[in-house]
Scaffold this motif. Structure first.
Motif, short mmCIF file in Angstrom:
data_model
loop_
_atom_site.label_atom_id
_atom_site.label_comp_id
_atom_site.label_asym_id
_atom_site.label_seq_id
_atom_site.Cartn_x
_atom_site.Cartn_y
_atom_site.Cartn_z
N VAL A 75 0.84 -1.20 0.00
CA VAL A 75 0.00 0.00 0.00
C VAL A 75 0.88 1.25 0.00
O VAL A 75 0.63 2.21 -0.75
CB VAL A 75 -0.96 -0.01 1.21
N VAL B 270 -1.27 5.33 5.28
CA VAL B 270 -1.44 3.91 5.00
C VAL B 270 -2.18 3.22 6.14
O VAL B 270 -3.15 2.48 5.94
CB VAL B 270 -0.08 3.24 4.75
N ALA C 136 -6.07 -5.51 -0.10
CA ALA C 136 -4.84 -4.73 -0.30
C ALA C 136 -4.90 -3.91 -1.59
O ALA C 136 -4.45 -2.76 -1.62
CB ALA C 136 -3.63 -5.67 -0.33
N ALA D 68 -6.97 -0.96 -0.85
CA ALA D 68 -6.23 -0.01 -0.01
C ALA D 68 -5.22 0.78 -0.83
O ALA D 68 -5.02 1.98 -0.61
CB ALA D 68 -5.54 -0.76 1.13
N ARG D 69 -4.55 0.12 -1.78
CA ARG D 69 -3.57 0.80 -2.64
C ARG D 69 -4.22 1.94 -3.42
O ARG D 69 -3.61 3.00 -3.63
CB ARG D 69 -2.94 -0.20 -3.62
#
Length: 504
Positions: free
Chosen positions: A87, A103, A132, A135-136
């Motif tokens: 991330v 993050v 993930a 989230a990135r």
């Protein structure tokens, strides 16, 4: 306010995926994107994100718009990174130094457990890998969010959390979501785009109501098509009569009139072509081999354990009877797959506490379609196991959506949807009377899910099924077993489990 606009958009990759698409995305839009496997959903999302060149038309984005695109697959370069590193990697070097704290804020918002954040991404489940990827994108603070199959690999608890996250944390951000999860689409969308090769349809409704509106529109178009075809046929009959008269009389005027009538008929037929008669991604057909036995499987308080012997639950005394389509309910890790595997081995051998009728013919499909791994190609999967002959084998594979070019290709060349349809073809040729299906709708588009539902019900199939797809469970289940603590109990229906699981 319009944030993204598509005008006469079209993409051709060998064959047209879609043409003439006109679409706008505004601030409060939650647009569901629906199409069959391989019909351009992912490509359209990339066009909206600006990472794929269009063939025709144009995509216009508002000045300065930041578009976040959550793709389906994890890049191989990220798999060795920890979840937190993957991330953080999205931010610029300066942002990593000064704003790396963002993050953990995003991971907190997405309820990622602390003990997972420093594990390699490649060591995590598919569900956490998808989290993930989200989230990135979210850490970049996008103005619009594009999501490609976001519920893949998620259990019901995470699907419920994603639904809640979209309505709270991401409330002010427009979303375009491509998904085959009908219940999820109904929960999170307010518009629906049915993407087609031509004449794509957009409705200002969630998936379920939009699907009904689409059916009405298609029926109306079919009626117009039939009327226009009758009119075209009449024009051609008139043209034929005038042609004969013109030839006999030598009248150039009648010859010209004949050509005009034929041109009108040609144009009418071309314009009336029913665009909703789309190419199927492949048919799914099943059979019920039949059996004189009423009780197919009996479980006598069987202990279901982990591979290392830890007790998960006991089954009590339960039966799978002829005509039962039992759905197995339980949280991830509770032992659903272990029970399915235990029954699979009991049919082929002997398992203490499990009695299987001698007439049972099993139809087995696991989550990863491992039953196909013994075969190098789709052709081998059909011809090495079944005596069907070359010509029929080619026809069966083609009917299941495996074209001639793929029939002798390695299994790895097939998409997830094609592998799923091949697995269902193998089941059909097996002619089972007991289906054991673990997540059979994985990778199937909505058309495939509905065909599978219809076949299981129409054939009065018997068996045990596991699925996170709420629409599929509601459509096929006749009985329901739920893992509660360390016991397997029969419940009246799935809705209480769904409510509890979606609340997390």
């Amino acid at each position: 306010m319009t944030l993204i606009s598509c005008k006469d958009l079209g993409v051709t990759l060998g064959a047209p995926l879609f043409t003439g698409l006109n679409l706008t995305i505004a601030k409060n839009d939650r647009l569901g994107l629906v199409a069959a496997n391989g019909r351009g959903k992912s490509t359209l999302l990339r066009c909206l994100a600006g990472t794929h060149e269009v063939t025709t038309g144009e995509v216009t984005r508002a000045r300065g718009l930041r578009v976040g695109h959550v793709e389906q697959d994890v890049p191989a370069t990220l798999l060795t990174m920890t979840l937190r590193e993957a991330v953080l990697d999205t931010l610029s070097a300066d942002e990593q130094d000064s704003e790396g704290w963002r993050v953990d804020i995003v991971l907190d918002d997405l309820e990622v457990p602390e003990d997972l954040r420093d594990r390699p991404l490649g060591a995590l489940s598919g569900g956490w890998q998808r989290t993930a990827l989200l989230a990135r994108v979210w850490v970049t603070e996008p103005d619009a969010l594009l999501m490609d199959e976001p519920t893949n690999h998620l259990d019901l608890g995470r699907i419920g959390y994603l639904q809640s996250w979209l309505s709270t944390v991401a409330k002010g951000v427009p979303v375009v979501v491509a998904s085959h999860d009908r219940a999820f689409l109904d929960a999170v969308t307010n518009r629906t785009l049915f993407l087609r090769e031509a004449r794509s349809q957009v409705f200002g409704l969630p998936y379920g109501p939009a699907r009904a509106a689409l059916a009405e529109a298609d029926e109306a178009q079919e009626r117009r098509f039939e009327t226009d075809m009758k009119q075209a046929a009449q024009l051609r009959r008139q043209a034929a009569k005038l042609r004969n008269i013109g030839i006999n009389s030598g009248s150039d005027l009648l010859v010209v009139k004949t050509k005009q009538l034929k041109d009108r008929a040609d144009k009418l037929e071309e314009a009336a072509r029913p665009a909703h008669q789309e190419r199927s991604a492949g048919a799914i057909r099943l059979v019920n081999g039949g059996t004189p036995s009423k009780a197919l499987v009996m479980l006598d308080d069987v202990a279901v354990t982990t591979p290392d012997g830890r007790l998960l639950f006991r089954t009590g005394r339960l039966w799978i009877n002829k005509g039962d389509r039992i759905v197995l309910l339980g949280q991830n890790g509770s032992g659903k797959t272990q029970l399915m595997s235990l029954l699979h081995h009991a049919v082929g051998g002997s398992v203490a506490g499990v009695t299987v009728a001698p007439t049972v013919v099993e139809g087995w499909s696991d989550q990863g379609l491992g039953q196909l791994e013994a075969f190098v190609t789709p052709w081998a999967a059909v011809t090495e196991r079944f005596d069907v002959g070359d010509q029929r084998a080619r026809a069966l594979l083609a009917g299941a959506g495996i074209g001639i070019d793929l029939q002798s290709a390695r299994m790895a060349a097939l998409s997830g949807g094609q592998k799923s349809r091949l697995a269902m073809l193998v089941l059909r040729l097996t002619a089972p009377n007991l289906y054991l299906l673990d997540e059979p709708t994985n990778h199937l588009d909505i058309e495939g899910q509905e065909m599978l539902e219809a076949e299981l019900c129409a054939r009065e199939a018997s068996g045990l099924l596991v699925s996170h797809d709420r629409a599929f469970v509601r459509g096929v289940g006749t009985r329901f077993w739920q893992i509660q603590g360390r016991r397997l109990v029969e419940v009246d229906g799935p809705e209480a489990f769904f409510r509890d699981a979606l609340r997390g």
